[in-house]
Design an enzyme around this catalytic site. Structure first.
Site, short mmCIF file in Angstrom:
data_model
loop_
_atom_site.label_atom_id
_atom_site.label_comp_id
_atom_site.label_asym_id
_atom_site.label_seq_id
_atom_site.Cartn_x
_atom_site.Cartn_y
_atom_site.Cartn_z
N CYS A 1 0.80 -1.43 0.02
CA CYS A 1 0.07 0.03 -0.06
C CYS A 1 0.90 1.50 -0.05
CB CYS A 1 -0.79 0.14 1.10
SG CYS A 1 -2.05 -1.38 1.09
N HIS B 1 -3.44 6.99 2.33
CA HIS B 1 -3.66 5.75 1.84
C HIS B 1 -4.90 5.34 2.29
CE1 HIS B 1 -4.15 1.49 1.12
NE2 HIS B 1 -4.06 1.15 2.12
N ASN C 1 -10.23 -0.29 0.07
CA ASN C 1 -8.96 -0.34 0.25
C ASN C 1 -8.29 -0.90 -1.26
OD1 ASN C 1 -6.14 -0.73 0.59
ND2 ASN C 1 -6.34 -1.45 2.55
#
Length: 340
Positions: free
Chosen positions: A134, A267, A297
């Site tokens: 990520c 993020h 996500n």
């Protein structure tokens, strides 16, 4: 950490300092959009119980996009790249560097970046992948910035592209409700004024086991567990610490403070992480870009997706300062302060 500005051609008279600036952004989301209820109904058929209320309360996620069988990280990445090129008014042939951040490549090799390069009809420039989960987009952005500052590249496509739906265990409701697929891209170009003002990158492999997909391919078989596994509380704790340290480091490098940041672009992992980070920084949520509710996500794609969405909605405009921060498996983390 972003290196000090390099001087092209040496330090003598007439030398030109090179910097990187964002010239355009783009994104791609698969057409198949699943609500929490859609996902709950799918899981119920396998005896797994969850609900829209349970997912929203714990994550802030309401929708996510899943790629159809014919879509891949490279195909979505290429579409996002084309949008970024169009936004910048740049021909694909002018690009001399492609870096793709992905944890879900199309194949073991060649790299997803090379496959994107082929789809764009570009030849000759460097193309490679970055794997920092990520945090991957921040890693790729910092590498491209350094290459532009040293004169090794002039126009670079930085892409985050993921198909996490293919590594999810749909019998584990604590992870399968969190992730989605998509791609985001940024075109960086050489500039005489700083665009990426400062950045930092970090990792601590001691935390490798709290977020991982441990399977691998050997002898024509998948060895080990091919699904994403996460220790949620441990990830939450490390993420909060990492975001706080990143903010302090990047702002110190830039010689600025948080009051000079127009937008915090984190993020998009979990709304609770974002709210906690904003509170610790003394930032109202009105200055934090949030797309996790719509995208879930999307790992390395989440920051460029959020950035492109905000630019196209008119929220992020030229002249504003943006603080980008990511954290992910590895454990990796990093940030960048950008004058857009």
């Amino acid at each position: 950490m972003t290196p000090s500005p390099k001087v092209a051609g040496g330090d003598g008279p007439g030398s030109i300092r090179l910097y990187a600036r964002i010239a355009g952004t783009g994104s791609c989301l698969p057409p198949r959009r699943l609500s929490n209820q859609d996902l709950a109904d799918q899981l119920a058929r396998d005896g797994i119980e969850t609900s829209d209320a349970w997912i929203v309360e714990r994550t802030g996620i309401r929708f996510r996009h899943f790629a159809d069988p014919g879509m891949s990280s490279s195909s979505m990445g290429a579409q996002a790249a084309l949008q970024a090129l169009e936004a910048a008014g740049c021909a694909a042939s002018e690009v001399d560097l492609i870096i793709c951040a992905t944890s879900t490549p199309d194949m073991v090799f060649p790299s997803t970046a090379c496959l994107i390069q082929r789809q764009l009809g570009i030849r000759g420039g460097a193309a490679f992948d970055v794997q920092a989960v990520c945090s991957g987009f921040i890693y790729a952005l910092s590498i491209a910035d350094a290459m532009i500052r040293t004169g090794a590249a002039r126009k670079a496509l930085i892409i985050g592209a993921e198909v996490f739906s293919r590594i999810l265990d749909f019998k584990d409701r604590t992870t399968c409700v969190l992730f989605g697929d998509g791609a985001g891209a940024v075109l960086l170009e050489v500039s005489s004024a700083p665009g990426i003002v400062a950045s930092c990158l970090h990792a601590d492999g001691a935390y490798a086991d709290i977020l991982k997909t441990p399977g691998t391919i050997s002898g024509g078989e998948v060895l080990g567990d091919p699904f994403l596994r996460m220790e949620g509380q441990a990830v939450f704790k490390q993420a909060i610490v990492a975001l706080g340290e990143t903010t302090e480091e990047v702002l110190t490098l830039a010689g600025r403070d948080i009051t000079q940041v127009d937008w915090l672009i984190l993020h998009q992992a979990n709304i609770r992480i974002m709210q906690t980070a904003a509170r610790k920084l003394g930032l109202p949520m009105e200055r934090v870009l949030v797309t996790v509710d719509q995208h879930g996500n999307t790992s390395a794609a989440s920051i460029p997706l959020a950035l492109d969405h905000a630019i196209r909605q008119g929220l992020v405009t030229r002249g504003q300062s943006l603080l980008l921060e990511g954290m992910g498996g590895g454990f990796t983390w990093g940030g960048a302060l950008i004058d857009y």
